[in-house]
Each structure stands twice: as C-alpha cells, then as structure tokens.
Scaffold this active site. Sequence first.
Site, PDB file in Angstrom:
ATOM      1  N   GLU A  51       0.876  -1.180   0.000  1.00 16.76           N
ATOM      2  CA  GLU A  51       0.000   0.000   0.000  1.00 16.76           C
ATOM      3  C   GLU A  51       0.904   1.218   0.000  1.00 16.76           C
ATOM      4  OE1 GLU A  51      -2.837   0.254   3.139  1.00 16.76           O
ATOM      5  OE2 GLU A  51      -3.667  -1.708   2.698  1.00 16.76           O
ATOM      6  N   GLU A  62      -5.902   9.442  10.590  1.00 21.36           N
ATOM      7  CA  GLU A  62      -4.574   8.928  10.933  1.00 21.36           C
ATOM      8  C   GLU A  62      -4.165   9.354  12.336  1.00 21.36           C
ATOM      9  OE1 GLU A  62      -3.665   6.944   8.682  1.00 21.36           O
ATOM     10  OE2 GLU A  62      -4.699   7.748   6.923  1.00 21.36           O
TER      11      GLU A  62
END
Lengths: 277, 407
Positions: A51, A62
């Site tokens: 990824e 995040e």
Amino acid sequence: MTKTRIDARFAALKAEGRAAFVAYVMAGDPDYATGLEILKGLPGAGADLIEVGFPFSDPMAEGPPIQRAALRALNKGMTLSKTLQMIAAFRQVDQTTPIVLMGYANPLINRGFETFARDAAAAGADGLIVVDIPPEEADPLADALDAEQLSLLLLSTPTSDDARLKIILKRTSGFAYYVSVAGVTGVKEADAATVAPHVERVRAAGGLPVCVGFGIKTPERAAAVARVADGVVVGSALVDEVAEALAVNESVTARVLSKVNSLAKAVRSARVESLTV
Amino acid sequence: MNAPSPAPNDYSAYPDAQGRFGDYGGRYVPETLMPLVHELDAAYRAAKADPAFQAELSSFLTHYVGRPSPLYFAERLTQHYGGAKIYLKREELNHTGSHKINNCMGQILLARRMGKTRIIAETGAGQHGVASATVCARFGLPCVVYMGAVDVERQKPNVFRMNLLGAQVEAVTSGSATLKDAMNEALRDWVTNVHDTYYMIGTAAGMHPYPEMVRDFQSVIGQEVREQMMAAEGRLPDAVVACVGGGSNAIGIFHPFLNDEGVRLYGVEAAGEGMDSGRHAAAINGGRPGVLHGNMTYLLQDPEGQITEAHSISAGLDYPGIGPEHSWLHDVGRATYLTATDQDSLEAFTLLAQLEGILPAIESAHALARLPEVVKDVGKDGIVVLNLSGRGDKDVATVAAHLGRTI
C-alpha cells in the site's frame, strides 16, 4: 490487466496456504529517493502486496505516526504526481507485486477522477483506498476506476453492519480491507480473537480475501491475525521506523526493510506454527 | 418596497436527501463514522418534527439564552454613512456573548435525546467552545474542546472561561495549530469513541446533516429579524450583511430571507493581510471547490490539492473552508461574498465602539467594514440589517496589540 495482479497474488498465496503480508509506506517518506529505494526493497523483504500512501495535509483518520510521515513527505515536496512517478519507477523492476494507493479525497478531486484513473493505471497501480469516501459518495470514483480496470477498495469497519457490508463489498474488488479497530491508525491495538468473527462476516458478505489493518504493530500480533485473515496490513509501525532511523541517524531503508522482514516472517510462519502447536 | 414573498421557492428545498446543495455538501467521512452520521440524521429528523423537542428548545432559548435578541436601529452609524438605515441584530447580547449558543442549545438537547454521555467540540476564537462548555455544564455532561495551540495563545480569556465551566481544553499542535486542525483532532476523537460521544460542530459545515442542522438552529436569528423588521418598518430589509468563516451566523440570518429575492444578501470573508498577499481566509474569493472535513465546498488549497493555511486577525474566521450552502448560494448568485482585511476590521471595530458604544467581535467587525458599499448599493431610502454575531471583549488584547498599545 491490473485487477489480475491482485487476484493472481491471492490465488498464489492460497495455494501456499498462507496469509499475505501487506506493507504500507508513505510515498516520499522521508524523501523521494529513499522512498523509492524502500519501495523497490519491499518485495525482497517479504511484502506480498504494497500500500502506497499519498500524503494529504489534513489526514483525519490517521494517528500521529502517519500524520508525521505525511508531513515529512509534504515538506520534501511530495505530490500525487510524484507518487505515480514513483510507482512507474517501481514497475520497471517489479511487474508482479500489487500496489494499492491509499489516501484522501481532495488530491484526487483536484486532479479529476478520470485523469487520475488513467494516470494511475499507466503508472502500474492496481487499486485505490480513499479513507474519506464512503459508499454513499463512491459512485463517481468507482466508475472512473472501473473504466481503467483498477480496483476500488472500500473499507469495512467494526461499525459497518451486515447491510452496509453488502453495499461496501458490492463496489469493492481485489480484496476486502477490514479496519480492525474503531479509531485512527496506529493507536489502539487489534485483538485477533475479536477480529476473527468480523473477518468471517466480511468474507461472507463479499467472497473476497480479507486483509486486516489498523492497530497491528508487532510480529506476534501480525501472526495472530494471519491465522484468522487472508492478509495483515502494517503501516504505522513501519513509518515509525522511518522516524526512529532519522532520529538516530541510521539507514532508513535498512531499518524499514528489517522490520518488514520480521513481520513478513511472522505472517509466513503463522499457520505452520499453529498446526504444530 | 419589499413585501414578504407569499410562497416559498426552491431555495428552501435544500439540501437534498444526500445532503447536497447543488454540487456542495455530502458526507465524505471514514466508514467508521458513516453509521453514526446516519444515526444523527435520523435522530435530528425525528427531533425536528417533534413539537415537544421544539417547545423545549424554544423555552431554553427564551429563559436561558435570552432570546429574542434586539434588533437595534444604529442611529449614529446611519448618520455616519449618510445613507440607508442601519439596524444591528444584537446576537452579542445572547448568553455567552455570541450567536454560537443558539446552535449549542439545539445540539445538546439532541445529544441528550440520543442518549450520548460525552460531548466533544472544536473551537477557533473560543466562542463555540465557550458555548459548548456552557450547555454541557448546564446539563451535566463532560465536555472536551479541541482548540489549535495558536488560538489557545491568542484567546486566553476564552480558554480560562471554558476551564471555569468545567470543560477540558485540548491544545492541538498538529498542522497549522488553528481551527482546521482542531476539527481534524475532534474527528479523530469521534472515530475513536463511537459509542458514547456526540460531536457538537460549531459551524454550518462538515458532513451532512451538520450544515443543515446548524443552519436550522441558527435560523432563529433571521426569523426574528423578519418579525422585528415588520414591526419596526412594516417591510423587509433591502440588504442583510454578515461575516463568514464557516458561515453559521450568516446562514442563520440569510436563510429565512432566501425566498425573498428583493433582500440582497452579503457575506464578508476575511481578507487577512489582503487578497493579493496570499495571507487570507477567503475560501470563496480566493479558493476553489474540494473536500475537507466531510463536505464538498470552496477551500483554500494549493495546485496539488493540499489544504493551505488560512490567515486572519480573527481566530473565528481563520478557516480554509466555508459551509457548503454558502458555496452554492455564491454559485447560483443568490448571495454576494465580499472581503474585509484585518486593517478594515480594526477600523470598523473602533468606529462602532465610538459611535454606538458597542465593542463588536473582531469577526463581526469584518461585516461592519463593508457597510459603506452595502449602504451605497441599497440607496438612501434603503434598510440594511447587519448581524452583530458576537461581542468584542475577548478581542481587546488583540486590538490593542495591533494598535501598538499596551494594556
């Protein structure tokens, strides 16, 4: 073409009887040259899929590790265009390891979904995860990716009920990504026993291989999840290695790849060990 | 002379079921939050249709907030500009000193109805943070307010007020350490605490249903203005003016007039050090459409789609986006979006203090700064209403610093 790269990889892993180790790296972290070096080294270190995060200024899902990674990359001038350029460079040395791009909607909207899909396919990407595009907003993006045979991977989460899972997986191809904790990346720890029934739910809803991410930091935890899922994604723990290496002035590439190696080993041996226990 | 429109027109029909105002709005949130957003939408729709909820809200607005707020004819300000009559909608006289309490009162009643036990909020100037802390104190719910570290520094009195009210203020150091980063951090909290937490967004932006819900709770401002203006002048105003950051006070006063085409609507964005300086917070005048914090709207961004930092003397306008309904009203031409610089606003701040004995919030002073143009637009026989969205006591130190004075 590109969808077959993900499908082929999972078919091969199934034949081997093991889970995939999926490594997440932030493109251009800590800089373009080192980022590309890491990317090229990942398959050799044991990453089955990759990824590649493309940085965004306001990454709302995040935790601190990936926030900081995005900031390091942005401060060195990383962009979505350069991320695609990096993938094209990777494809010159590796034609088989699937690459899934991961990031936020605005850089994609800014480029235009159709243009992005064409450019990403040309660069050699295979799929895309967009954290802030849920199924309700996914149609225009999914159509653009379909036209270029790229996979859209909509996230499944602990709060997605069975009805939502069906909708999510209807527009997902390649593999299903299960976010194992309600929270941001790299903070809470995932528990394999809690995750297992959810993996079954996601598998039943879509019939795709299920990879689990968010909250997997150690080889032990990775091995435990590898026994119940088709793939294990580790991101924050890898970008933390970048930060650590920079702090103590070590080789960033060596440090990240060494961590990948230990995680990949744990994933590869997980089911063998469980048979002998 | 304007008469109220007899029938509603298309403007009141937005957003659609997907939360869209034309191309703007929507629900761009992580999947983890999506079920919560649907739950909130359903709960809000049920509350909106429930006369008991509306009666409870109305009672608190009257007895706790102090509504209706006065519509005040600013005689000396009118004389100063020598044209249209200028009225001020005195939202700064509300409990806690700004319009923010209108929305917080609505949302806290909704949160209680939904059985939520913990409240989180973001704040820029601290006005929404203070209003959130206030209603949480009133209803005995724990409150965490995320505030950019830069704003914590320049709005110390409000931080202390929040602490006195029992709220926990979290200084956010990520990004530019201002309002947008506070909102990121509040969203990170919400995605982590999905079962018990209610996110009290302070402006008419974010993911659907927030832009609609906050607008509805703030529309009490415009509804009162309609009635008060009919009582005072027997007709509707020719123009309504308000400052715009996220745009909750503006949409609150605009919305009840959207169907009255004869009422001109002016939003004033923060031009910071000037539009040409690049250091401003004017999303419509200096940005382009994109997605941030759950909605498609005008945003300040670089050529690669990275969000750029906003700059304004006003912490409450220091945000790189704007509510989606404003983006749409701009595109369809129903509202006009002007700008005012830091310097313009400081001058307007001082002028209102000296002519009317009212210290306006530096946010509201941005709207005051454009009165000369608006007064000219509507002509000598016109009537202008300006939303005085907050009081300026919190800004005294900032104003002193800019005037080169020590206090």
